[in-house]
Design a protein around this motif. Sequence first.
Motif, PDB file in Angstrom:
ATOM      1  N   SER A  99     -62.549 -53.586  -1.472  1.00 22.98           N
ATOM      2  CA  SER A  99     -62.762 -54.399  -0.280  1.00 22.98           C
ATOM      3  C   SER A  99     -63.835 -53.768   0.595  1.00 22.98           C
ATOM      4  O   SER A  99     -64.079 -52.561   0.529  1.00 22.98           O
ATOM      5  CB  SER A  99     -61.450 -54.546   0.502  1.00 22.98           C
ATOM      6  N   ARG A 100     -64.494 -54.588   1.418  1.00 23.08           N
ATOM      7  CA  ARG A 100     -65.540 -54.096   2.320  1.00 23.08           C
ATOM      8  C   ARG A 100     -65.155 -54.412   3.754  1.00 23.08           C
ATOM      9  O   ARG A 100     -64.559 -55.452   4.023  1.00 23.08           O
ATOM     10  CB  ARG A 100     -66.889 -54.760   2.021  1.00 23.08           C
ATOM     11  N   VAL A 101     -65.516 -53.498   4.644  1.00 22.54           N
ATOM     12  CA  VAL A 101     -65.203 -53.664   6.056  1.00 22.54           C
ATOM     13  C   VAL A 101     -66.476 -54.060   6.796  1.00 22.54           C
ATOM     14  O   VAL A 101     -67.532 -53.439   6.632  1.00 22.54           O
ATOM     15  CB  VAL A 101     -64.625 -52.372   6.660  1.00 22.54           C
ATOM     16  N   PHE A 102     -66.364 -55.091   7.625  1.00 23.34           N
ATOM     17  CA  PHE A 102     -67.467 -55.591   8.436  1.00 23.34           C
ATOM     18  C   PHE A 102     -67.088 -55.462   9.909  1.00 23.34           C
ATOM     19  O   PHE A 102     -65.955 -55.749  10.282  1.00 23.34           O
ATOM     20  CB  PHE A 102     -67.753 -57.063   8.132  1.00 23.34           C
ATOM     21  N   SER A 103     -68.035 -55.043  10.730  1.00 20.75           N
ATOM     22  CA  SER A 103     -67.824 -54.974  12.171  1.00 20.75           C
ATOM     23  C   SER A 103     -68.625 -56.081  12.845  1.00 20.75           C
ATOM     24  O   SER A 103     -69.747 -56.394  12.415  1.00 20.75           O
ATOM     25  CB  SER A 103     -68.272 -53.618  12.726  1.00 20.75           C
ATOM     26  N   ARG A 104     -68.066 -56.646  13.901  1.00 21.83           N
ATOM     27  CA  ARG A 104     -68.782 -57.707  14.603  1.00 21.83           C
ATOM     28  C   ARG A 104     -70.012 -57.142  15.293  1.00 21.83           C
ATOM     29  O   ARG A 104     -69.962 -56.085  15.930  1.00 21.83           O
ATOM     30  CB  ARG A 104     -67.891 -58.391  15.630  1.00 21.83           C
TER      31      ARG A 104
END
Length: 215
Positions: A99-104
């Motif tokens: 899984s990949r984490v994205f920040s706003r």
Amino acid sequence: MAEIYLGKQMTSPALPAAAPMPGAARGWDGVYWSAATDEVVRLEWKEGTLRQVGGAALVPTGADVFRPDGLAHEWRFTAPPAGSSASPELRIRDFWPSSRVFSRVTEPAPDADALAGFAGRYRSDETDMHYTVRVAEGRARLSWARQYDVVLEAVGGNRFVSSLGTVTFTQDARGVVNGLTISNRRLRKFHVPRLGDGGEGSRQPEPPLQDFSLR
């Protein structure tokens, strides 16, 4: 023939059941960026649902959990702790091995002066290719040999999205633009120095990412 031997293994995974669209979903729209892969995800609230800009709607499957319409993926949103200055996060689990984490993205889009600062010529020694960035009608464009020309759509700060992938302009310690990076599913943060501002040559690209998409 493969279906004869593999049987049920060839069938698509069952889609998680849809849940009512939560009222909080409207607050998850915006632009998200992954520091690990340099991907950009843009979400909008349109026609009563959360959806990818120019793409599929997101179907709610639980509290702050969604899947793209027709796909058994998981998009999980997490709000920062109360009183924290951190940005909301989006964790995507799909065809990639992890899984990949994205920040706003909270940085504003560049104004006219900032756009003008990106204009110039860039060169990669690795590919022996020249790139030109120009601003026309308030939008940045990137062109290179063989008449390729793409629009760079600002998503915040020095970061843009295009048909080429994510394009990010880099700066030196003085804040002067000295190059740009290009990222997509097969290329990650490939650096192209700006001629006259960033020295000669360019570094080797990081190992390419494997493409686990259906495209």
